[in-house]
Design a protein around this motif. Sequence first.
Motif, short mmCIF file in Angstrom:
data_model
loop_
_atom_site.label_atom_id
_atom_site.label_comp_id
_atom_site.label_asym_id
_atom_site.label_seq_id
_atom_site.Cartn_x
_atom_site.Cartn_y
_atom_site.Cartn_z
N ASP A 129 3.41 1.43 -4.49
CA ASP A 129 4.01 1.47 -3.16
C ASP A 129 2.99 1.13 -2.07
OD1 ASP A 129 6.47 2.18 -4.21
OD2 ASP A 129 6.14 4.33 -3.95
N HIS A 130 1.72 1.17 -2.42
CA HIS A 130 0.64 0.95 -1.45
C HIS A 130 0.79 -0.32 -0.60
CE1 HIS A 130 -3.22 -1.09 -0.53
NE2 HIS A 130 -3.54 0.08 0.00
N PRO A 131 1.14 -1.49 -1.16
CA PRO A 131 1.17 -2.70 -0.33
C PRO A 131 2.17 -2.65 0.81
CG PRO A 131 1.20 -3.27 -2.66
CD PRO A 131 1.44 -1.80 -2.57
N GLU A 166 -7.48 3.28 -10.49
CA GLU A 166 -8.08 1.97 -10.23
C GLU A 166 -7.90 1.50 -8.80
OE1 GLU A 166 -7.28 -1.03 -13.12
OE2 GLU A 166 -7.24 0.40 -14.78
N GLY A 167 -7.20 2.29 -7.99
CA GLY A 167 -7.04 1.95 -6.58
C GLY A 167 -6.01 0.86 -6.35
N PRO A 168 -5.98 0.30 -5.13
CA PRO A 168 -5.00 -0.75 -4.82
C PRO A 168 -5.18 -1.98 -5.69
CG PRO A 168 -5.99 0.15 -2.81
CD PRO A 168 -6.78 0.69 -3.96
N ARG A 169 -4.06 -2.57 -6.07
CA ARG A 169 -4.07 -3.77 -6.91
C ARG A 169 -3.48 -4.95 -6.12
NH1 ARG A 169 -3.66 -2.00 -12.80
NH2 ARG A 169 -4.00 0.24 -12.72
N GLU A 170 -3.83 -6.14 -6.57
CA GLU A 170 -3.29 -7.35 -5.94
C GLU A 170 -1.88 -7.59 -6.47
OE1 GLU A 170 -3.49 -10.34 -3.18
OE2 GLU A 170 -5.10 -8.91 -3.65
N HIS A 171 -0.90 -7.62 -5.56
CA HIS A 171 0.50 -7.80 -5.94
C HIS A 171 0.95 -9.23 -5.64
CE1 HIS A 171 0.35 -3.47 -6.15
NE2 HIS A 171 1.62 -3.39 -6.47
N HIS A 178 5.07 -7.19 -6.53
CA HIS A 178 5.13 -6.56 -7.84
C HIS A 178 3.95 -7.04 -8.66
CE1 HIS A 178 6.95 -10.46 -8.59
NE2 HIS A 178 6.94 -10.24 -9.88
N LEU A 179 3.83 -6.50 -9.87
CA LEU A 179 2.71 -6.79 -10.76
C LEU A 179 3.27 -7.46 -12.02
CD1 LEU A 179 0.99 -3.31 -10.33
CD2 LEU A 179 0.15 -5.48 -9.39
N PRO A 180 3.47 -8.77 -11.99
CA PRO A 180 4.16 -9.44 -13.11
C PRO A 180 3.41 -9.38 -14.43
CG PRO A 180 3.20 -11.05 -11.59
CD PRO A 180 3.08 -9.71 -10.92
N ASP A 181 2.10 -9.20 -14.38
CA ASP A 181 1.32 -9.20 -15.63
C ASP A 181 0.95 -7.80 -16.10
OD1 ASP A 181 1.30 -12.01 -15.66
OD2 ASP A 181 -0.40 -12.06 -14.27
N PHE A 182 1.52 -6.77 -15.48
CA PHE A 182 1.16 -5.42 -15.90
C PHE A 182 1.73 -5.14 -17.29
CE2 PHE A 182 1.25 -0.81 -16.12
CZ PHE A 182 0.03 -0.49 -15.55
N THR A 201 1.72 9.44 -6.68
CA THR A 201 0.96 8.86 -5.58
C THR A 201 1.43 7.43 -5.31
OG1 THR A 201 -0.86 7.61 -6.60
CG2 THR A 201 -1.00 10.00 -6.69
N TYR A 202 1.15 6.94 -4.12
CA TYR A 202 1.57 5.57 -3.82
C TYR A 202 0.66 4.53 -4.47
CZ TYR A 202 -1.63 4.31 0.15
OH TYR A 202 -2.70 3.97 0.95
N LEU A 203 -0.36 4.99 -5.20
CA LEU A 203 -1.21 4.10 -5.98
C LEU A 203 -0.81 4.05 -7.46
CD1 LEU A 203 -4.74 4.94 -4.52
CD2 LEU A 203 -3.38 2.87 -4.11
N THR A 204 0.10 4.90 -7.88
CA THR A 204 0.54 4.95 -9.27
C THR A 204 1.47 3.78 -9.57
OG1 THR A 204 0.33 7.35 -9.36
CG2 THR A 204 1.78 6.33 -10.98
#
Length: 258
Positions: A129-131, A166-171, A178-182, A201-204
Amino acid sequence: MTTLEARSPDLDALADTYDEQGFVLVKGLLTKEEAAEYRRRSHELLAGLKREDDPTWGSAAEAAMGQMTSLQHLHDAQFYDAAFTRLLTDPRFTDVAAAVLRTPNVQLHHTKMFVKPPENGSPFPPHQDHPFFPHENHKVAAAIFHFDDAPDAKGCVRIAPGSHREGPREHDPEGSYHLPDFPQDQLVPQEAEAGDVLFFTYLTVHSSGVNVSDEARTTWLVQFRDPEDTLIGDQHTHSLGQGLILAGTDPTGRAHTR
């Protein structure tokens, strides 16, 4: 351990689990009778307001392997029905919210009601949810109230335990963030019963599947934060009631919604 009984006297243990795993499922925070009443109110609100817009993400079609899906939603249910206003400040909820934030002060960010219709209720692909509303200290969390049972067949929430560390990720900004390669195998279904509340958390990293059952799945999402955390930028500042103090006080004295 990622599941704790509601009204646990050991809120510190609950917060430790949340810190370690990035989420905790609290069983029976609401009674079955209360959950059923909120389910009834949710469906009556959606029917009465005749909401026809569909918030299904563009990237959800990929997650659903191309099939057409649908989703019903409503922002800010607390402005349509006082029962939801009362739930926002119910100590059973705010005690847990304060525990996971590790602060006595809990501030509303926004709420969303979701109903996944039977047979083709829309999924959500993996994302944080972070982004959508990044904050400086990342003391932002979500609570999903389950107003009816949510087995995996209903498209329950899936969580990647520990992914917040791992903190914020590039979406991917195409269609939706979204994270297409997760890796899908890292997402664990969080099957829930009516009355359970899932905090994360909004980082989960989380997602949800398609509702392929013959019953709707009804949930209410409450996003909340430590009022001393500060929004970065100007995203998602339009929600009604944003900034409302649900527990404690606002030590900053800021009279605005950022």
